[in-house]
Design a protein around this motif. Structure first.
Motif, PDB file in Angstrom:
ATOM      1  N   GLU A  20       0.833  -1.197   0.000  1.00 54.56           N
ATOM      2  CA  GLU A  20       0.000   0.000   0.000  1.00 54.56           C
ATOM      3  C   GLU A  20       0.875   1.257   0.000  1.00 54.56           C
ATOM      4  OE1 GLU A  20      -3.439   0.299  -0.026  1.00 54.56           O
ATOM      5  OE2 GLU A  20      -3.332  -1.829  -0.501  1.00 54.56           O
ATOM      6  N   PRO A  21       0.430   2.336  -0.660  1.00 56.14           N
ATOM      7  CA  PRO A  21       1.190   3.594  -0.611  1.00 56.14           C
ATOM      8  C   PRO A  21       1.323   4.090   0.827  1.00 56.14           C
ATOM      9  CG  PRO A  21      -0.510   3.688  -2.300  1.00 56.14           C
ATOM     10  CD  PRO A  21      -0.751   2.431  -1.508  1.00 56.14           C
ATOM     11  N   ILE A  22       2.441   4.741   1.134  1.00 60.81           N
ATOM     12  CA  ILE A  22       2.677   5.225   2.495  1.00 60.81           C
ATOM     13  C   ILE A  22       2.618   6.746   2.594  1.00 60.81           C
ATOM     14  CG2 ILE A  22       4.040   3.220   3.159  1.00 60.81           C
ATOM     15  CD1 ILE A  22       6.560   4.939   2.735  1.00 60.81           C
ATOM     16  N   THR A  23       2.541   7.433   1.481  1.00 56.94           N
ATOM     17  CA  THR A  23       2.537   8.894   1.494  1.00 56.94           C
ATOM     18  C   THR A  23       1.137   9.429   1.779  1.00 56.94           C
ATOM     19  OG1 THR A  23       2.286   8.796  -0.894  1.00 56.94           O
ATOM     20  CG2 THR A  23       4.508   9.141  -0.049  1.00 56.94           C
ATOM     21  N   SER A  24       1.041  10.743   1.974  1.00 55.58           N
ATOM     22  CA  SER A  24      -0.249  11.377   2.242  1.00 55.58           C
ATOM     23  C   SER A  24      -1.256  11.014   1.168  1.00 55.58           C
ATOM     24  CB  SER A  24      -0.094  12.899   2.281  1.00 55.58           C
ATOM     25  OG  SER A  24       0.807  13.270   3.290  1.00 55.58           O
ATOM     26  N   LYS A  25      -2.494  10.832   1.578  1.00 62.20           N
ATOM     27  CA  LYS A  25      -3.544  10.348   0.679  1.00 62.20           C
ATOM     28  C   LYS A  25      -3.920  11.359  -0.394  1.00 62.20           C
ATOM     29  CE  LYS A  25      -8.227   8.596   0.927  1.00 62.20           C
ATOM     30  NZ  LYS A  25      -9.385   8.389   1.778  1.00 62.20           N
ATOM     31  N   GLU A  26      -4.183  12.601   0.015  1.00 65.35           N
ATOM     32  CA  GLU A  26      -4.601  13.640  -0.922  1.00 65.35           C
ATOM     33  C   GLU A  26      -4.531  14.977  -0.222  1.00 65.35           C
ATOM     34  OE1 GLU A  26      -8.557  12.221  -1.722  1.00 65.35           O
ATOM     35  OE2 GLU A  26      -9.445  13.457  -0.171  1.00 65.35           O
ATOM     36  N   MET A  27      -4.729  16.032  -1.006  1.00 70.29           N
ATOM     37  CA  MET A  27      -4.768  17.385  -0.465  1.00 70.29           C
ATOM     38  C   MET A  27      -6.092  18.019  -0.836  1.00 70.29           C
ATOM     39  SD  MET A  27      -1.007  18.678  -1.716  1.00 70.29           S
ATOM     40  CE  MET A  27      -1.161  20.302  -0.982  1.00 70.29           C
ATOM     41  N   GLY A  28      -6.783  18.575   0.147  1.00 72.46           N
ATOM     42  CA  GLY A  28      -7.923  19.425  -0.144  1.00 72.46           C
ATOM     43  C   GLY A  28      -7.383  20.829  -0.340  1.00 72.46           C
ATOM     44  N   THR A  29      -7.713  21.453  -1.465  1.00 74.47           N
ATOM     45  CA  THR A  29      -7.208  22.798  -1.732  1.00 74.47           C
ATOM     46  C   THR A  29      -8.360  23.703  -2.130  1.00 74.47           C
ATOM     47  OG1 THR A  29      -6.745  22.226  -4.033  1.00 74.47           O
ATOM     48  CG2 THR A  29      -4.937  22.001  -2.463  1.00 74.47           C
ATOM     49  N   LYS A  30      -8.344  24.910  -1.602  1.00 74.24           N
ATOM     50  CA  LYS A  30      -9.363  25.902  -1.944  1.00 74.24           C
ATOM     51  C   LYS A  30      -8.660  27.085  -2.605  1.00 74.24           C
ATOM     52  CE  LYS A  30     -12.611  24.695   1.718  1.00 74.24           C
ATOM     53  NZ  LYS A  30     -13.422  25.225   2.834  1.00 74.24           N
ATOM     54  N   PHE A  31      -9.004  27.289  -3.880  1.00 71.19           N
ATOM     55  CA  PHE A  31      -8.421  28.357  -4.678  1.00 71.19           C
ATOM     56  C   PHE A  31      -9.461  29.439  -4.953  1.00 71.19           C
ATOM     57  CE2 PHE A  31      -6.332  24.472  -6.664  1.00 71.19           C
ATOM     58  CZ  PHE A  31      -5.104  24.651  -6.054  1.00 71.19           C
ATOM     59  N   LYS A  32      -8.989  30.614  -5.354  1.00 73.12           N
ATOM     60  CA  LYS A  32      -9.859  31.593  -5.988  1.00 73.12           C
ATOM     61  C   LYS A  32      -9.920  31.230  -7.464  1.00 73.12           C
ATOM     62  CE  LYS A  32     -11.830  34.584  -4.637  1.00 73.12           C
ATOM     63  NZ  LYS A  32     -13.201  34.649  -4.095  1.00 73.12           N
ATOM     64  N   SER A  33     -11.069  31.437  -8.068  1.00 69.97           N
ATOM     65  CA  SER A  33     -11.253  31.058  -9.469  1.00 69.97           C
ATOM     66  C   SER A  33     -10.532  32.022 -10.404  1.00 69.97           C
ATOM     67  CB  SER A  33     -12.737  31.028  -9.823  1.00 69.97           C
ATOM     68  OG  SER A  33     -13.264  32.345  -9.855  1.00 69.97           O
ATOM     69  N   ARG A  34     -10.296  31.557 -11.607  1.00 70.71           N
ATOM     70  CA  ARG A  34      -9.711  32.385 -12.662  1.00 70.71           C
ATOM     71  C   ARG A  34     -10.561  33.649 -12.870  1.00 70.71           C
ATOM     72  NH1 ARG A  34     -11.276  31.786 -18.162  1.00 70.71           N
ATOM     73  NH2 ARG A  34      -9.817  32.678 -19.661  1.00 70.71           N
TER      74      ARG A  34
END
Length: 198
Positions: A80-94
């Motif tokens: 199984e992968p050992i690194t962080s699963k994912e990142m939640g990111t909140k951006f401002k839109s284009r």
């Protein structure tokens, strides 16, 4: 604390880079955009955070938000992968950034999706179109599709874009679940080689 592309516990350079990609500001105008990220350790604080953009001294000063989802298998020695699963990111839109910078003559490229930010350079990787969610809770509960098949890596990102005219401070956002840089690297140097000839 050591800084990685994911972050140092305070900010994420990967999210800051992702906001620059999401804004689609052409490189020759990059000095018109500043990005400062904040990492939220708890999902509760992250869920109530909102990115902002304000024009100050002819620059769009943008803030973003990040939550790094830890991998419950990080102490595993198996396959199984050992690194962080994912990142939640909140951006401002284009579009939100365009509203501030187009009057200054800043030019923009084409609209960008979460998939465009997730794409890594490597072999046997398929990045599917974003899975657009309709609500913040639906986006928070959704997870990045990360699947290793016989054909290679498959990734699909949940996203939540909002129109700039949406009220209650929710307009002009583009939320993404991103593949972490360490998970992408783990795939490239380990998982993508499994079952191949030496």
């Amino acid at each position: 604390m050591e800084e990685t592309m994911e972050g140092d516990g305070v900010r994420s350079p990967w999210t800051e880079h992702g906001q620059r990609i999401m804004s689609a500001v052409l490189d020759k105008y990059s000095e018109y955009l500043t990005v400062t990220d904040t990492i939220f350790e708890t999902l509760l604080k992250f869920s109530s955070s909102k990115p902002h953009v304000v024009l100050e001294q002819k620059m769009a000063n943008t803030t973003t938000s990040t939550h790094i989802y830890p991998n419950p298998n990080r102490l595993s020695v198996g396959s199984e992968p050992i690194t962080s699963k994912e990142m939640g990111t909140k951006f401002k839109s284009r579009e939100a950034i365009m509203e501030l910078l187009i009057p200054l003559g800043v030019e923009f490229g084409d609209e960008v999706s979460c998939r465009d930010i997730n794409q890594t350079r490597g072999r046997s990787s398929t990045f599917h179109p974003d899975e657009v969610k309709l609500t913040g809770s639906g986006w928070l509960e959704a997870h990045l599709l990360y699947s290793i098949t016989d054909a290679g890596l498959e990734v699909k990102s949940p996203s939540l874009p909002t129109d700039v005219n949406v009220g209650f401070g929710l307009g002009g956002m583009h939320y993404c679940k991103l593949l972490t840089p360490t998970r992408a690297l783990e795939y490239l140097i380990i998982d993508s080689l499994v079952g191949t000839q030496p």
